[in-house]
Structures are given as C-alpha cells and as structure tokens.
Design an enzyme around this catalytic site. Structure first.
Site, PDB file in Angstrom:
ATOM      1  N   HIS A 139      -5.767  -4.856  -1.317  1.00 40.39           N
ATOM      2  CA  HIS A 139      -5.613  -3.673  -2.171  1.00 40.39           C
ATOM      3  C   HIS A 139      -5.626  -4.025  -3.661  1.00 40.39           C
ATOM      4  CE1 HIS A 139      -4.963  -0.203   0.410  1.00 40.39           C
ATOM      5  NE2 HIS A 139      -4.242  -0.962   1.218  1.00 40.39           N
ATOM      6  N   LYS A 158     -12.747  -2.324   0.913  1.00 38.44           N
ATOM      7  CA  LYS A 158     -12.001  -1.418   0.025  1.00 38.44           C
ATOM      8  C   LYS A 158     -12.739  -1.316  -1.320  1.00 38.44           C
ATOM      9  CE  LYS A 158      -7.594  -1.493   2.388  1.00 38.44           C
ATOM     10  NZ  LYS A 158      -7.114  -2.606   3.220  1.00 38.44           N
ATOM     11  N   SER A 193       0.800  -1.228   0.000  1.00 34.12           N
ATOM     12  CA  SER A 193       0.000   0.000   0.000  1.00 34.12           C
ATOM     13  C   SER A 193       0.831   1.276   0.000  1.00 34.12           C
ATOM     14  CB  SER A 193      -0.951  -0.002   1.186  1.00 34.12           C
ATOM     15  OG  SER A 193      -0.221   0.019   2.386  1.00 34.12           O
TER      16      SER A 193
HETATM   17  C1  LIG Z   1      -6.982  -3.033   4.617  1.00 29.98           C
HETATM   18  C2  LIG Z   1      -6.199  -4.277   4.716  1.00 29.98           C
HETATM   19  C3  LIG Z   1      -6.552  -5.283   5.634  1.00 29.98           C
HETATM   20  C4  LIG Z   1      -7.655  -5.097   6.639  1.00 29.98           C
HETATM   21  O1  LIG Z   1      -8.909  -5.167   6.042  1.00 29.98           O
HETATM   22  P1  LIG Z   1     -10.218  -4.915   6.928  1.00 29.98           P
HETATM   23  O2  LIG Z   1     -11.285  -5.705   6.256  1.00 29.98           O
HETATM   24  O3  LIG Z   1     -10.466  -3.455   6.920  1.00 29.98           O
HETATM   25  O4  LIG Z   1      -9.917  -5.433   8.301  1.00 29.98           O
HETATM   26  C5  LIG Z   1      -5.828  -6.452   5.620  1.00 29.98           C
HETATM   27  N1  LIG Z   1      -4.792  -6.634   4.769  1.00 29.98           N
HETATM   28  C6  LIG Z   1      -4.403  -5.690   3.897  1.00 29.98           C
HETATM   29  C7  LIG Z   1      -3.264  -5.943   2.969  1.00 29.98           C
HETATM   30  C8  LIG Z   1      -5.094  -4.479   3.843  1.00 29.98           C
HETATM   31  O5  LIG Z   1      -4.704  -3.535   2.996  1.00 29.98           O
END
Ligand SMILES: *Cc1c(COP(=O)(O)O)cnc(C)c1O
Length: 395
Positions: A210, A241, A182
């Site tokens: 992501h 996301k 990210s």
């Molecule tokens: C955002 C993210 C998470 C967490 O996701 P949530 O559903 O918000 O708990 C886990 N792993 C990665 C790589 C992320 O970018």
C-alpha cells in the site's frame, strides 16, 4: 455424502448473512478508473487501490499489447524448468532500481511473495516478530515457517522492544511490518523499527503493497520516507495496486536472500511465471516512474486537499500519511447505512466494522487516486456533507 455437507454449508452461509458479514460483489461494466459504470450508471470510485490512476493508462495498455506481440501470451511453465524471458529479468532489474535494492524475484502475486518468503529463510531456532495488524498473507506465510512467533501491538515500539527482548536468544530475528496499514492509513514507524533492529541485532522486512508508489516524496515507499533506501533486508510488494493494478508480486532486497528464494521458495518454484504482457507493462510503468513524479505530486495534493476539506466540514478523519483516509463513525450499522447512502449519491466508498476493525471503531475508508480531478473530490466531499447531515454525523 454431499447432502450432509450441503446442509452444513447452507447453515454456515445463512449465519454469515445473519451476522451482516456476507460479501456481495458489485459488477463493474467499464475499465477501472475514477469514473466507473455500474448497472449502466456512472459513479465515482473511491474504494480502489488505483492510487496512481494507472489501471486504464493507455501507455501501459499499449506496452502490454506490444509485449504480447513480441513474447506471446503465456509462459506455460515455472522458471526453474523452462527458464524465463529477457522481459522478466528486465522487470526484476527495474524493481531493484526503483527501491535501491540488490536483486528482485517475481511472483504471481504479493500473496505468494509473502507466502514464500519465511519458510526458506528461517528455522525453528529463529524468531519472527510481527506487527499485529500485518496483512493476511504475512500471517499465512509465518504459519508455514517453523520459526518462533512473536507479535507486537500495531506500531507500538515499546511492545516491539519487549518482544525483541523475549526473542533475544534466538539465532536470527526478523521484524516484519506492513509499510502502510490499510485500515487506518498509518505509516509504520520504520525509523524506530530500524533503530530497535540495530540495537537487538535483528533484520527487517517491509511489505510495501500500500506504500510503494504512494509514500515518500517520489513514491519510493516507506524506505524513502525514512531515508532508509537500500538499508532494509527484505521488501515485498505488488503490481496490483499503485503500479498499474493488474497482477504480479515481488520480493526485493539483499542479493543472497533473493538467491535463496530462487532455490527454495515454493510459490516461485511451483507456480507459473508472470505473463509476458503484464511483465512488459510493468517495465513501461517503472520507466514512467523514473521519468516524472507528476502522478505522485497529484496524489499527494489530492489527499491533502480531501482530508483538509473533510476535517473543515466537521468529520473525524484519522491522521494519514498515505492515500487512505479513514472517516470515523464508530457505530457499525451507521457505517453500513452511510456507505449505502453514498452509493445512492453515485460515490463508491466502503464501510468497515467489526471484525475487520476493532469493536466501536467502524468507519468509512476513502482511497484517493491521482486519477481524481478536483471536481471528483468535491463531489465526494459534498456527498459526505449531505449524508453526514442527514444521519446526524455532522451539523
Ligand atoms: C494487497 C496486499 C497484498 C496482496 O497483494 P496481491 O499482489 O494482490 O496478492 C499483500 N500485502 C499487503 C500489505 C497488501 O495490501
């Protein structure tokens, strides 16, 4: 007793603030989208994970309402005690279909999916080989597991091979990587990881949080990008996301792995089932994904346009195969000032600096969305040029 602890906390908090690391939250007075309202003022949002622009999608809102009308507000139980609804099984099947996997298990969030994936599957005689830049939830999940830990430098295949050699006497070996990292927006080299996994008899897990919905021609994630659909043992991901942005996580992959997680994964066994409204909207979302690639096409075109224009204006952007564009400034105070000035111009972007990124690698992270129209992108680019000239970043 609290007086002493209170003094301690106050001191620690003051230190966080003095270090410039105190996190203040902005208050949004509208739905999440390309345009949001903050302090009564319209602004453009370039720092959400709303990659497909679905966070305020009318079809998803309608599906969530209908789901609640048909199946109620909440589940008030965990699945092994009370069971789940037909909707939950339907969403799990949709996720398996999307990724070309055998079965899927839902969690309240991907943080839980990652927290509950290692400990039930691996023991002290096994090895987890993890990318140094993997998400916090993977790091925490690995901590809960007794397997031996090996770490390789970000996307460094020579180091991964060295770690696989170091782990060669372990019973089972699992390589773990984020699909997209990210901070830089780089895609993990899954083709090479897969090759090394074959060579050293290891399994692979990819966190597609992501990358799902974003990477690959049809947005099926890094397994599509590298022609490895259905070949990877474990994929985790989020509904928080690109996939609507509400809540929910999942692990999808080999049938027996998912079955074992249903038996032994603690965040699944001891935490509530997803709410029916969110599950119904999730089903509708995956239906939309199977009907058209319009949003992915628009996102890819937007990202390409944005990076091309920014580079042409003289900005130093990291190469990206995702919807994340890291505009490199290198200097931490400059990145803070830049982000603050962008905000004055009505553009929300985030400045990242040490310890979130390495020292001397400060940057502004821009996140592109299918919700952005060309005028939004141009407004953002023009603000970058104006502030960039003002602060001497570009000529
Ligand atoms: C955002 C993210 C998470 C967490 O996701 P949530 O559903 O918000 O708990 C886990 N792993 C990665 C790589 C992320 O970018």
């Amino acid at each position: 007793m609290y007086n002493k602890f209170q003094d301690y906390l106050k001191q620690e908090l003051a230190q966080i603030e003095a270090d410039g690391l105190y996190k203040n939250e902005r208050i949004i007075e509208s739905a999440q989208g390309a345009e949001i309202i903050v302090k009564g003022k319209k602004c453009l949002n370039f720092c959400a994970n709303n990659y497909l622009g679905l966070a305020d999608n009318p079809q998803l809102i309608e599906a969530a309402k209908k789901g609640m009308d048909a199946r109620g507000f909440g589940m008030s139980s965990v699945r092994f005690i009370c069971g789940c609804q037909d909707l939950h099984k339907e969403l799990e099947a949709k996720i398996s279909e999307f990724f070309g996997t055998e079965d899927t298990i839902l969690y309240a969030a991907c943080f839980d999916a990652n927290g509950g994936v290692f400990e039930p599957l691996l023991g002290a005689e096994d090895a987890i080989i993890s990318d140094a830049l993997n998400h916090a939830s993977i790091i925490d999940g690995v901590r809960l597991c007794k397997a031996q830990r090996f770490r390789y430098a970000n996307a460094d295949m020579a180091d991964l091979e060295a770690q696989l050699q170091a782990a060669k006497d372990c019973r089972f070996k699992l390589i773990v990587t984020d699909g997209v990292f990210s901070m830089d927006g780089n895609v993990c080299p899954l083709d090479k990881i897969y090759e090394l996994a074959q060579k050293y008899d290891a399994m692979v897990m990819v966190d597609e949080s992501h990358s799902a919905g974003v990477v690959g021609v049809t947005g099926r994630g890094v397994t599509e990008r590298f022609n490895l659909k259905g070949q990877i043992e474990i994929i985790t991901g989020t509904l928080g996301k690109a996939f609507g942005g509400a809540m929910g996580g999942f692990t999808t992959g080999k049938k027996e792995i998912i079955d074992m997680l249903r038996q032994r994964s603690r965040p699944y066994l001891f935490s509530n089932s997803m709410a029916p409204g969110l599950v119904a909207a999730g089903i509708r979302m995956f239906e939309m994904m199977s009907e058209t690639n319009e949003l992915q096409d628009k996102l890819h075109a937007n990202t390409e346009y944005f990076i091309r224009e920014m580079v042409a204006k003289g900005f130093d952007c990291k190469p990206s195969e995702s919807a994340i564009c890291a505009v490199m400034l290198y200097d931490a105070p400059l990145s803070q000032k830049f982000a603050a000035r962008m905000q004055d111009e009505g553009i929300f972007v985030t400045g990242f600096y040490y310890p979130v990124v390495p020292k001397g690698q400060a940057r502004i992270r821009v996140q592109i969305s299918a919700a952005h129209e060309k005028e939004h992108l141009d407004k953002c680019i023009n603000a970058f040029v104006k502030i960039g000239q003002e602060l001497g970043v570009i000529k």
